[in-house]
Scaffold this motif. Structure first.
Motif, short mmCIF file in Angstrom:
data_model
loop_
_atom_site.label_atom_id
_atom_site.label_comp_id
_atom_site.label_asym_id
_atom_site.label_seq_id
_atom_site.Cartn_x
_atom_site.Cartn_y
_atom_site.Cartn_z
N UNK A 43 0.82 -1.21 0.00
CA UNK A 43 0.00 0.00 0.00
C UNK A 43 0.86 1.26 0.00
N UNK A 44 1.92 1.26 0.80
CA UNK A 44 2.81 2.42 0.82
C UNK A 44 3.55 2.59 -0.51
N UNK A 45 3.97 1.49 -1.10
CA UNK A 45 4.65 1.57 -2.39
C UNK A 45 3.73 2.06 -3.50
N UNK A 46 2.49 1.61 -3.49
CA UNK A 46 1.54 2.08 -4.49
C UNK A 46 1.27 3.57 -4.30
N UNK A 47 1.08 4.00 -3.05
CA UNK A 47 0.85 5.42 -2.79
C UNK A 47 2.03 6.26 -3.24
N UNK A 48 3.23 5.79 -2.97
CA UNK A 48 4.43 6.50 -3.40
C UNK A 48 4.56 6.49 -4.92
N UNK A 49 4.24 5.38 -5.53
CA UNK A 49 4.31 5.27 -6.99
C UNK A 49 3.30 6.17 -7.70
N UNK A 50 2.17 6.43 -7.04
CA UNK A 50 1.16 7.32 -7.61
C UNK A 50 1.38 8.78 -7.20
N UNK A 51 2.49 9.05 -6.52
CA UNK A 51 2.90 10.39 -6.11
C UNK A 51 1.90 11.05 -5.17
N UNK A 52 1.34 10.25 -4.25
CA UNK A 52 0.48 10.81 -3.23
C UNK A 52 1.35 11.41 -2.14
N UNK A 53 0.85 12.42 -1.45
CA UNK A 53 1.59 13.00 -0.33
C UNK A 53 1.41 12.10 0.88
N UNK A 54 2.52 11.59 1.37
CA UNK A 54 2.50 10.72 2.54
C UNK A 54 3.13 11.45 3.72
N UNK A 55 2.59 11.27 4.93
CA UNK A 55 3.19 11.92 6.09
C UNK A 55 4.55 11.31 6.41
N UNK A 56 5.43 12.15 6.90
CA UNK A 56 6.76 11.72 7.27
C UNK A 56 6.73 11.24 8.73
N UNK A 57 7.13 10.01 9.02
CA UNK A 57 7.12 9.53 10.41
C UNK A 57 8.02 10.34 11.33
N UNK A 58 9.04 10.95 10.78
CA UNK A 58 9.94 11.76 11.59
C UNK A 58 9.23 12.98 12.18
N UNK A 59 8.23 13.49 11.51
CA UNK A 59 7.47 14.63 12.01
C UNK A 59 6.77 14.28 13.32
N UNK A 60 6.27 13.08 13.43
CA UNK A 60 5.60 12.64 14.66
C UNK A 60 6.61 12.53 15.79
N UNK A 61 7.78 11.98 15.50
CA UNK A 61 8.82 11.84 16.53
C UNK A 61 9.27 13.20 17.01
N UNK A 62 9.46 14.14 16.10
CA UNK A 62 9.87 15.49 16.48
C UNK A 62 8.79 16.15 17.32
N UNK A 63 7.54 15.99 16.96
CA UNK A 63 6.44 16.59 17.72
C UNK A 63 6.37 16.06 19.14
N UNK A 64 6.73 14.81 19.34
CA UNK A 64 6.69 14.22 20.67
C UNK A 64 7.89 14.66 21.50
N UNK A 65 9.07 14.65 20.93
CA UNK A 65 10.28 14.89 21.71
C UNK A 65 10.71 16.35 21.78
N UNK A 66 10.20 17.21 20.94
CA UNK A 66 10.59 18.63 20.96
C UNK A 66 10.21 19.31 22.28
#
Length: 77
Positions: A43-66
């Motif tokens: 599912x992630x590969x298909x979404x990436x292949x279709x150029x959908x905007x996917x959330x970056x998991x690093x953003x969640x980590x930064x939001x928690x630890x900042x």
């Protein structure tokens, strides 16, 4: 459409390679984990292949630890 077909073809090949040995050894939990991870990956590969905007998991980590890092830096000053 070709991207979806390509990723599904690769997933089917992986399933034909891995699933028989898991079923033969009666590894039910591993088989479920394999299907769940394979489905998520496809599912992630298909979404990436279709150029959908996917959330970056690093953003969640930064939001928690900042806020924690801000508190620690304020305490150390």
């Amino acid at each position: 459409m070709l991207v979806i077909i390509g990723f599904l073809a690769v997933a089917i090949v992986f399933a034909f390679i891995e699933v028989p040995s898991l079923v033969k050894r009666k590894l039910r939990k591993e088989l479920w984990a394999f299907y769940i991870l394979l489905t998520a990956g496809i599912l992630l590969n298909i979404a990436e292949g279709l150029h959908w905007k996917l959330p970056n998991p690093l953003s969640i980590i930064v939001a928690v630890y900042k806020p924690i890092s801000n508190i620690i830096f304020r305490l150390l000053k």
